[in-house]
Design an enzyme around this catalytic site. Sequence first.
Site, short mmCIF file in Angstrom:
data_model
loop_
_atom_site.label_atom_id
_atom_site.label_comp_id
_atom_site.label_asym_id
_atom_site.label_seq_id
_atom_site.Cartn_x
_atom_site.Cartn_y
_atom_site.Cartn_z
N LYS A 59 3.03 7.19 -8.47
CA LYS A 59 4.11 7.11 -7.48
C LYS A 59 4.61 5.68 -7.34
O LYS A 59 3.86 4.72 -7.50
CB LYS A 59 3.67 7.65 -6.12
CG LYS A 59 2.57 6.84 -5.45
CD LYS A 59 2.20 7.42 -4.11
CE LYS A 59 1.20 6.54 -3.38
NZ LYS A 59 1.71 5.18 -3.09
N LYS A 111 -2.65 4.84 -0.71
CA LYS A 111 -2.12 3.74 -1.51
C LYS A 111 -0.78 3.26 -0.95
O LYS A 111 0.02 4.04 -0.44
CB LYS A 111 -1.94 4.18 -2.97
CG LYS A 111 -3.23 4.63 -3.65
CD LYS A 111 -4.20 3.47 -3.83
CE LYS A 111 -5.46 3.91 -4.58
NZ LYS A 111 -6.33 4.79 -3.81
N ASP A 112 -0.53 1.98 -1.12
CA ASP A 112 0.67 1.30 -0.63
C ASP A 112 1.93 1.87 -1.28
O ASP A 112 1.91 2.31 -2.43
CB ASP A 112 0.52 -0.19 -0.96
CG ASP A 112 1.46 -1.08 -0.18
OD1 ASP A 112 2.39 -0.55 0.46
OD2 ASP A 112 1.27 -2.30 -0.23
N ARG A 113 3.04 1.83 -0.55
CA ARG A 113 4.32 2.25 -1.13
C ARG A 113 4.94 1.16 -1.98
O ARG A 113 5.75 1.45 -2.86
CB ARG A 113 5.30 2.67 -0.04
CG ARG A 113 5.77 1.56 0.88
CD ARG A 113 7.09 1.92 1.58
NE ARG A 113 6.98 3.10 2.42
CZ ARG A 113 6.72 3.07 3.72
NH1 ARG A 113 6.50 1.92 4.32
NH2 ARG A 113 6.69 4.17 4.41
#
Length: 357
Positions: free
Chosen positions: A53, A82-84
């Site tokens: 992603k 998880k971080d964007r």
Amino acid sequence: MSLVFEWAALRALTESAGTGGTLRAEAQDFRVEEVGAYPLSGEGDHLYLHVEKTGHTTAHVLRELSAQVGVRDRDIGVAGLKDRHAVTTQWLSVPAKYERRLGEFALDGVRILDTTRHGNKLGMGHLRGNRFVVRVRDAAGGAAEAEAVLNLLGVGGVPNYFGPQRFGLGGLNAEEGLRVLRGESRLRDPRVRRFLISSVQSAVFNASLSLRLERGLFASLLAGDMAKKHDTGGVFLVEDAAAESPRAERGEVSATGTLFGKKTKPLTLEAGALEAEALALFDLTPGVFSSRRGDRRLTRVFPEEASVTPQEDGYTLSFTLPKGSFATSVLREVMKTEVDSAGPVDADSAEDAGGEE
């Protein structure tokens, strides 16, 4: 002491001037790959999805997966969040009966790379760690210094600070968390309230760890410490600090710090006095965290498979950290900047905090 997150308030381990540089000029500059805790069997009632992603939090992907495929939220498994603001890969799981409906799932910036079966649902914390590949720009000539610092961290360990992702936009989450603890907050969402309180726990842990570094105690142990063995994960009470500290200096064991809560006893003796000093910086006591379970967290971790690749305008760092640790703690030591401190991060994009959630 302020609850607002600033790297400058936390003691660094290494003494280099730092390479400086710029992070996340492009999403592809920050890559995170989840490292699973166990091999997948290839058979069973749960379908595992290997997902890449970009530009989305894990929580947003889970909501879209639920809405588009029809699987209930509670039936979707995930090991960590998880971080964007990165390109990340991780495993998700859904009941295998939804396999035929996966073709209906479509989300810009998200790809399902692979699928396989396994016998159990993926659980939070079911990962060994994360592999990071980070491009640092605007630091021409900094690769040699970066490599020197990374070598030192490989031998002596990295201060296992909670990074700015834990503290939200402008590092302000812990201030609102303190208002929650004092009954002064109007926020009612229980998930958000838990996350904000965890930011206060994290701020106290960071302050205590910074005190250890200031006093030259990072690679040693104190009487009353609860130390953890890096090879087996076993935890033990340190009664004779002089006898146990050589093991810590060799990197075999490390002290743990307290994430205060009702199920976690505060440290005692010298170690307890140091943590009490950290609590006092914020005018807090252990009892205010009675709504949280609490946990213990290693004060240092060791990067694995670490390397530096020179680039024309800087360099690329590659390293693996155990679950719950923040890449920004490594990057801060190398770059000596306020790494990611004002990043737009919220509760959805918090990294796994080592068993607190």
